[in-house]
Design a protein around this motif. Structure first.
Motif, PDB file in Angstrom:
ATOM      1  N   THR A 123       0.842  -1.201   0.000  1.00 41.91           N
ATOM      2  CA  THR A 123       0.000   0.000   0.000  1.00 41.91           C
ATOM      3  C   THR A 123       0.874   1.246   0.000  1.00 41.91           C
ATOM      4  O   THR A 123       1.753   1.402   0.852  1.00 41.91           O
ATOM      5  N   TYR A 124       0.596   2.159  -0.946  1.00 39.74           N
ATOM      6  CA  TYR A 124       1.360   3.393  -1.106  1.00 39.74           C
ATOM      7  C   TYR A 124       0.475   4.591  -0.739  1.00 39.74           C
ATOM      8  O   TYR A 124      -0.729   4.606  -1.017  1.00 39.74           O
ATOM      9  N   THR A 125       1.104   5.579  -0.139  1.00 33.99           N
ATOM     10  CA  THR A 125       0.401   6.794   0.289  1.00 33.99           C
ATOM     11  C   THR A 125       0.834   7.965  -0.586  1.00 33.99           C
ATOM     12  O   THR A 125       2.026   8.213  -0.751  1.00 33.99           O
ATOM     13  N   VAL A 126      -0.149   8.662  -1.140  1.00 39.45           N
ATOM     14  CA  VAL A 126       0.113   9.850  -1.955  1.00 39.45           C
ATOM     15  C   VAL A 126      -0.281  11.079  -1.131  1.00 39.45           C
ATOM     16  O   VAL A 126      -1.456  11.265  -0.794  1.00 39.45           O
ATOM     17  N   ALA A 127       0.704  11.900  -0.770  1.00 38.53           N
ATOM     18  CA  ALA A 127       0.464  13.140  -0.023  1.00 38.53           C
ATOM     19  C   ALA A 127       0.741  14.320  -0.945  1.00 38.53           C
ATOM     20  O   ALA A 127       1.796  14.382  -1.568  1.00 38.53           O
ATOM     21  N   TRP A 128      -0.203  15.247  -1.028  1.00 40.43           N
ATOM     22  CA  TRP A 128      -0.039  16.379  -1.939  1.00 40.43           C
ATOM     23  C   TRP A 128      -0.400  17.688  -1.233  1.00 40.43           C
ATOM     24  O   TRP A 128      -1.187  17.714  -0.299  1.00 40.43           O
ATOM     25  N   GLN A 129       0.204  18.768  -1.699  1.00 37.61           N
ATOM     26  CA  GLN A 129      -0.065  20.114  -1.188  1.00 37.61           C
ATOM     27  C   GLN A 129       0.159  21.104  -2.311  1.00 37.61           C
ATOM     28  O   GLN A 129       1.133  20.998  -3.062  1.00 37.61           O
TER      29      GLN A 129
END
Length: 641
Positions: free
Chosen positions: A114-120
């Motif tokens: 499972t991969y986490t995509v964090a964006w801002q």
């Protein structure tokens, strides 16, 4: 016998003190528990989708936004199950036509899990946005990725930035509205100290707030740490953005406004109205033109950097927004100046009040026209007016404007009553001032009590002068009634300004509805409840009959908890060697996605973190094995959204 000064009553200052308390209370209510500001841009899609399970690693992760955004190499991060970064930190521009899409490439050879995509990002209207979602390669797994607990634009920095935003609006209203009141309604006010303090206070407040916003911009759109406000590298980066350029332009225009104020309260105030009438008329015209240009420029620093600059019809919306802000300033700023004048200057001319009444009517008319256009542009539909936060705030603002207009109508009646009176007690007021300025005979004895006696007499004269001025000011009941209604207007105006500040940092209703429609396009509307199915099974062998009960909680896209219970024909728990579950979405060619639940006890199995990648009509298959050779699979289609 030594006379003592009568006690001074503070009736005049108490309403102003109450207004200050209302302002402070409003600031506390607005910002003490403020949530991060919603922004204009929103994430409308991703590839892979949120919660998706893909067979092989994709070459890149792409994000689609509702509006234009500003990103850098660290705006999109992909974290593997151990929390390490799996992207190459190279931003890829995938925009095409009206589609706003950006992505990052993934490293080769990344493992399953499972991969986490964090964006801002920073939206086109200057507000920060952020978020995160997960997808899985091969099969879901546990993840150690740690995300910031605070959203972009939140925390202490968000509160301080919100206060500075409010102060900037308030300073603009006092600066522009106070100066307009002097030039358009009461030219003699240019030499009146309390009026000067209103305008200068507005300039100081706006300047300080703008500097604070410029310094807070780096942590507000980035780390959220207050210490980063003095990061010179971050400040340099802010100056290269549209909001940073708007704040710098505002500071430059405030420099021009300082020159305007110095002329208004300097050379203009010293002109003799009788001997240099023509010259003063020319100076008034020049100040009016110059002040209007500076005021329009200050208003444009908001219009060019916030909601008006993005979305539908920006070429029309920006000048309309400038007119809207100028009308607000002329009305509310003039109202504040009139309030101060009524409380501090006993002999303000009735003609000045009548002129402001006309200015206020014109301002309200402009506000109604521009507000109607802005409402249509930002809301769009009747449903959005009541179903979105922006629409609800707009209704509150309209209600406050209605209250303000109603209170203003009462003030207008008091103003009409003033105009019906014969010439006011100008002579009385002049006599009061003359008497207050005349020195009273003081006999100074030659003993050691000279200084104490002189100070006591000075206090007596000041107290008597203040009392005479108050009696002259309160002698006119029309003026007293007008002061009360104007004070009520000012209190409503403070609340209105606060609601407007929050409204400018809230996602417009039209955008919110569009995002919701885009997100709902691939979703199936189902009840917000767990999926619960019961299926009979028969493996064909000895004791092969029974019933399987499966529960998927919460029964939505993303992570779910799975529970499987087996019962024999008598309704008692049935234990078997093996139970397997699979999910298949035939319409999208997804699956089967296998799940092997863990045995909890006799007849009970469970699994956590079961990922449902997208909404749709899923086939749930349960395989039950009762012996080495006896096995069966039963299935049922259910809607999972």
């Amino acid at each position: 016998m030594t006379a003592t000064a009568p006690p001074l009553r503070t009736t005049t200052s108490r309403p102003l003190a109450r207004l200050v308390l209302v302002t402070v209370a409003l600031l506390g209510a607005l910002f003490a528990g403020a949530a991060p500001a919603s922004a204009h841009a929103a994430l409308t899609g991703s590839d892979p989708k949120e919660g998706a399970v893909v067979a092989t690693a994709p070459a890149q992760v792409a994000l689609t936004f509702s509006e234009g955004v500003a990103l850098d190499a660290n705006s999109i991060r992909v974290l593997d199950p151990t929390g390490k970064r799996s992207d190459t930190a190279e931003l890829v521009n995938l925009c095409s036509g009206d589609v706003v899409k950006y992505g990052v490439r993934l490293r080769t050879g990344i493992p399953n899990g499972t991969y986490t995509v964090a964006w801002q990002a920073i939206s086109a209207d200057s507000h920060p946005v952020s978020g995160a979602f997960t997808f899985s390669i091969g099969a879901p797994s546990a993840t150690a990725a740690v995300l910031p607990s605070q959203e972009a634009g939140g925390g202490l920095v968000g509160v301080l930035y919100g206060i500075a935003r409010y102060a900037a609006y308030a300073g603009f209203v006092l600066l522009v509205g106070g100066a307009a009141f002097v030039l358009a309604c009461w030219r003699r006010g240019a030499s009146v100290g309390p009026v000067q303090r209103v305008v200068v206070g507005g300039w100081l407040t706006m300047t300080a707030a703008t500097l604070a916003m410029l310094l807070l911009r780096t942590p507000y759109t980035g780390s959220g740490k207050l210490s980063d406000a003095f990061d010179l590298g971050g400040l340099r980066a802010v100056l290269e953005t549209k909001p940073g350029a708007a704040l710098v332009s505002r500071l430059l225009l405030l420099g021009a406004a300082a020159l305007f104020v110095s002329v208004l309260f300097g050379a203009y105030a010293r002109r003799d109205e009788e001997s240099e009438q023509d010259e003063k008329q020319d100076l008034t015209f020049g100040l009016a033109i110059g002040g209007a240009v500076v005021a329009a420029g200050l208003a444009a620093t908001w219009a060019l950097a916030e909601h008006a600059s993005t979305g539908l019809q920006p070429g029309i919306a920006m000048p309309v927004d400038v007119l809207h802000l100028l009308a607000v300033a002329a009305w509310l700023g003039g109202l504040a100046t009139l309030l101060v004048a009524l409380h501090r200057v006993p002999d303000i001319e009735r003609a000045a009040v009548r002129r402001f009444s006309r200015v206020a009517f014109t301002s309200v008319s402009v506000l109604a026209a521009t507000g109607l256009y802005q409402s249509w542009r930002q809301v769009g539909t009747w449903s959005a007016l009541v179903d979105t936060t922006y629409g609800q705030l707009l209704l509150v603002k309209v209600a406050l404007v209605g209250v303000l207009v109603g209170t203003a109508s009462v003030s207008k009646r008091w103003t009409a009553r003033l105009s019906e009176r014969p010439a006011p007690q100008a002579e009385t007021a002049a006599l009061v001032e003359q008497r207050a300025g005349e020195p009273e005979p003081v006999t100074v004895p030659d003993d050691g009590k000279d200084a104490k006696r002189a100070a006591q007499l000075a206090r007596q004269r000041a107290a008597m002068s203040t009392a005479r001025e108050k009696r002259a000011r309160d002698a006119d009941p029309g003026r007293s009634g007008l002061r009360r209604t104007v004070l009520a207007e000012a209190g409503v105006a403070v609340v209105l300004l606060g609601v407007t500040t929050v409204l400018t940092s809230t996602e417009p209703a039209r955008t919110q509805e569009a995002v919701d429609r885009l997100k709902a396009g691939s979703q199936v509307a189902v009840a917000d409840r767990p999926v619960d199915i019961r299926l009979p099974f028969d493996t064909g062998g000895q004791n092969g009959k029974g019933t399987v009960q499966l529960t998927l909680d919460p029964g939505r896209t993303g992570a779910n908890d799975l529970r499987v219970n087996l019962e024999d024909p008598a309704g008692k728990p049935k234990d078997v060697p093996e139970v397997k579950v699979a999910f298949t979405l035939a319409a999208k060619s997804v699956g089967p996605l296998p799940v092997v639940p863990d045995r909890v006890s006799a007849g009970h199995w469970s699994a956590s973190g079961v990922q449902i990648p997208m909404a749709g009509d899923w086939q749930v298959s349960v395989t039950v094995r009762t012996s080495e050779i006896d096995e069966t699979t039963v299935d049922k289609n259910v809607k999972i959204g």
